[in-house]
Design an enzyme around this catalytic site. Structure first.
Site, PDB file in Angstrom:
ATOM      1  N   CYS A  85      -7.698  36.894  -6.539  1.00  0.00           N
ATOM      2  CA  CYS A  85      -8.223  36.751  -7.903  1.00  0.00           C
ATOM      3  C   CYS A  85      -8.569  38.083  -8.552  1.00  0.00           C
ATOM      4  O   CYS A  85      -9.150  38.111  -9.628  1.00  0.00           O
ATOM      5  CB  CYS A  85      -9.454  35.843  -7.901  1.00  0.00           C
ATOM      6  SG  CYS A  85     -10.834  36.471  -6.911  1.00  0.00           S
ATOM      7  N   HIS A  98      -4.247  16.482 -43.952  1.00  0.00           N
ATOM      8  CA  HIS A  98      -2.817  16.418 -44.272  1.00  0.00           C
ATOM      9  C   HIS A  98      -2.134  17.753 -43.994  1.00  0.00           C
ATOM     10  O   HIS A  98      -1.044  17.798 -43.396  1.00  0.00           O
ATOM     11  CB  HIS A  98      -2.647  16.022 -45.748  1.00  0.00           C
ATOM     12  CG  HIS A  98      -1.224  16.071 -46.223  1.00  0.00           C
ATOM     13  ND1 HIS A  98      -0.685  17.186 -46.849  1.00  0.00           N
ATOM     14  CD2 HIS A  98      -0.218  15.164 -46.150  1.00  0.00           C
ATOM     15  CE1 HIS A  98       0.575  16.958 -47.152  1.00  0.00           C
ATOM     16  NE2 HIS A  98       0.889  15.732 -46.739  1.00  0.00           N
TER      17      HIS A  98
END
Length: 708
Positions: A649, A290
């Site tokens: 990269c 919850h």
């Protein structure tokens, strides 16, 4: 519940619930984009569904989106034994992450489940102790999860692709010795997922503005992140055990706005306090508890499953001291830590140059899917490091064990093995025992590394599916390999490892080729060919020679994949000056193209040791000589038929603004950057492309295919 009287009373109770405090508060706070209430008190309607009561062996919740990160490529399932009361209540639950496309389980966490909700014979439910043999066993089988995945996919399709929050159960299953098999899977409820639906295509990037060392020093509590936000406030502890609901409500009415709510577990009674809190910490619960669900809906940082939180944080409340709650990591820190948050929409910055990311951790890949167009660099060596053992040593493990046993039998204290003439038998004994423990079940010890690699390759590719995922084959240097367990027996000492036995030279060598084939290439085959992760691109580092390296490597790839076409699917790293000097010759060997390794390229072109402090002022990726090499590979690759693509990269585009701008002007196809500069670089990339199109800065004339 049975009989008409019970039914009528239950329907009336449902209708009354429309006007309890929590429902009215919800209607006051939930607004449409134009600020109007989603529901008006006098206009709200309720449909009461009547369902058969199941008596399940297990119950679950399921989300058709990764509820931790919002990644649409994964489903989440959480479950417990028995009735669903403890599941929706958010107790400690088993958890699975499932790839949406084929139901493949990528992650699983099986927790202790000491309590179970069951039906009482006289009606109603009760919480009892879980049978001992079931406490630590998974409460759903892989077969159940496959069925749940199928049902989740159908339900999502039924509702037009809207992500769903689903509840269900398994009945008529057999549980023997804590193992669940068979039975029937039921779906009892489905509703739209709300938290990530609100976010849409936008992303939020939260960051703590301090050092890792400072965070480590101030860490006071760890749990599980339930909502990926950060907040600070004074903890306000509410202990519910032994108190009536009225007593808890009375405490909640005194909750100070802006405090951090700390309790064992939340329920709808806590909603008003959660609404005005700066964060929520609970001792129990999982990501579908919850507290986590409401926190995500309300935009509050949430930490669940933080043991002893009420006891640890109570003194901070007594002294009115502040804490910082990090709902990304599940960590709680002392004091207020300055925080930065950026919310933006990557879809508003579409560019023809793709923006990729450099990553080390596949879990991070799950988190950043929305921001980047793909992964430009995922390093294999980090996974090999986790496996601990030198692959070449594992290849000869049986021989090592044989030499050890011969030495013991002969009463010797040492024995010879490859590069080490005097291996102490006691040292060998410890290493053998450790390896046999870690690799239990593996007759071929190299398959231990293979499977670890394949698991990471697959998970990373799934996280970004169908976007490209570039995985670099290992590029350890000899000094790094020698530091692994068993490495000193098989790895020579080199004077200059940076320019030594590394990259393709290692793969194709007689001494290492079998270990390479049975680990990295075999793992690639499992991921790409067998698992179908065709978005993986194999990146080959440190290429120096066509006849002595590229040709034999292609032969090895064709052999392992049992398909020569895979030899044409290798992406080359452009990092050796030779690659630039005879660029066309090298480029003809790849059907895909290049990924520039700016670190090694700069080192090689300028002849600089990047770790040498005396030379750091010369280090510059935007040096004219480096830029000339970069432009050469881009121009050459784009002039060929078919056109080869060029990416980058290395660290350069993340750290050097001029270098980043020149790459775009030269017409590079994709740029891979570090994760922390992703948002900034995407926006700058978009701006630069606009400037080129408007004639305000120079730009390459690209082939028609790149103008789409």
């Amino acid at each position: 519940m049975s009989g008409p009287e019970d039914l009528i009373k239950a329907v009336i109770d449902c209708e009354i619930s429309l006007f309890n405090k929590e429902a009215i508060q919800y209607r006051k706070t939930e607004k449409t984009p134009d600020g109007k209430p989603v529901f008006e008190d006098v206009e709200v309607k309720l449909c009461v569904g009547v369902q058969q009561m199941l008596d399940p062996q297990a119950a679950f919740t399921a989300f058709t989106v990764d509820i931790k990160t919002g990644n649409p490529n994964f489903y989440n399932v959480e479950a417990n034994w028995g009735q669903g009361m403890l599941v929706v209540g958010g107790e400690e639950l088993d958890w699975w992450r499932i790839f949406f496309r084929d139901g493949h389980i990528t992650d699983r966490t099986i927790r202790r489940k000491p309590k179970i909700a069951v039906l009482k014979k006289e009606g109603g439910m009760e919480i009892v102790d879980t049978p001992p043999e079931m406490i630590e066993k998974p409460c759903l089988s892989d077969e159940h999860l496959k069925t749940i995945w199928e049902l989740m996919s159908k339900i999502k399709d039924l509702y037009g692709g809207v992500d769903q929050d689903i509840e269900g159960a398994v009945t008529n299953a057999t549980v023997k010795d804590g193992v669940i098999t068979g039975g029937k899977v039921w779906i009892v409820q489905s509703r739209p997922e709300t938290a990530y639906a609100k976010l849409g295509t936008e992303v939020e990037e939260w960051k703590l503005l301090t050092t890792p060392e400072e965070l480590e020093k101030r860490l006071i509590l760890k749990g599980t992140g339930g909502c990926r936000k950060i907040g600070s406030g004074c903890p306000y502890v509410i202990i519910s055990e032994g108190k009536t609901e009225d007593q808890i409500i009375q405490e909640l009415t005194q909750f100070p706005k802006g405090d951090i709510l700390v309790t064992e577990m939340t329920n709808p009674t806590y909603n008003t306090a959660m609404q005005i809190s700066n964060g929520i910490v609970t001792e129990r619960g999982g990501i579908s508890a919850h507290a986590a669900i409401v926190g995500r809906e309300k935009g509050k940082p949430v930490i669940v499953g933080a043991p002893n939180a009420t006891k640890i944080l109570k003194p901070y409340q007594m002294r009115r001291e502040m804490i910082t709650v990090d709902g990304r990591t599940g960590n709680v820190y002392e004091g207020v830590i300055k925080t930065e948050v950026k919310r933006w929409d990557p879809t508003q910055y579409k560019t023809r140059t793709k923006l990729f990311v450099n990553l080390e951790d596949p879990e991070t890949a799950v988190e950043v899917y929305k921001i980047f167009d793909g992964i430009g660099l995922m390093r294999t060596e980090f996974v090999i490091l986790e496996a601990k053992y030198h692959p070449e040593f594992l290849q000869h493990f049986d021989l090592f064990k044989q030499r050890y046993e011969e030495a013991i039998k002969a009463g010797k204290k040492t024995f010879e093995f490859f590069l080490e003439p005097n291996v102490p038998v006691e040292e060998a004994k410890e290493l053998i025992e450790e390896i046999e423990k870690d690799t239990a079940g593996y007759e071929n010890k190299l398959h231990f590394i293979r499977d670890k690699l394949a698991q990471i390759y697959i998970k990373t590719a799934e996280a970004f599916w169908p976007k490209p995922v570039t995985i670099r084959l290992s590029d350890f240097k000899s000094d790094e390999y020698r530091g692994m367990k068993g490495g000193k027996y098989v790895e020579k000492i080199e004077k200059y490892p940076m320019a030594g036995f590394r990259g393709v030279r290692r793969y194709v060598s007689e001494r290492y080729r079998e270990a390479f084939k049975q680990t990295e290439l075999a793992a690639m085959r499992m991921a790409i060919k067998e698992k179908g992760m065709t978005n993986i691109i194999m990146l080959v580092p440190e290429i120096r020679s066509i006849p002595k390296e590229v040709v034999p490597l292609k032969e090895m790839v064709s052999e392992v994949f049992e398909d020569p076409s895979f030899a044409d699917k290798l992406l080359f790293m452009f990092e050796v000056p030779a690659n630039a000097l005879i660029c066309r010759d090298f480029t003809e060997q790849t059907k895909i193209g290049w990924s520039i390794g700016s670190n090694d390229l700069t080192k090689g072109v300028l002849d600089i040791d990047r770790d040498n402090e005396d030379l750091k002022d010369l280090w510059n990726e935007a040096d004219p000589a480096v830029l000339a090499a970069v432009k050469r590979v881009i121009d050459t690759s784009h002039s060929m038929d078919p056109v080869r693509t060029v990416s980058i990269c290395g660290e350069g585009p993340s750290n050097n603004d001029l270098f980043f701008e020149k790459l775009i002007e030269y017409g590079i196809d994709s740029i891979s950057v570090n994760i922390d500069v992703g948002g900034e670089r995407r926006k700058r990339l978009w701006e630069i492309e606009r400037e080129i199109d408007e004639g305000k800065r120079p730009g390459a004339v690209l082939p028609p295919a790149f103008r789409k």
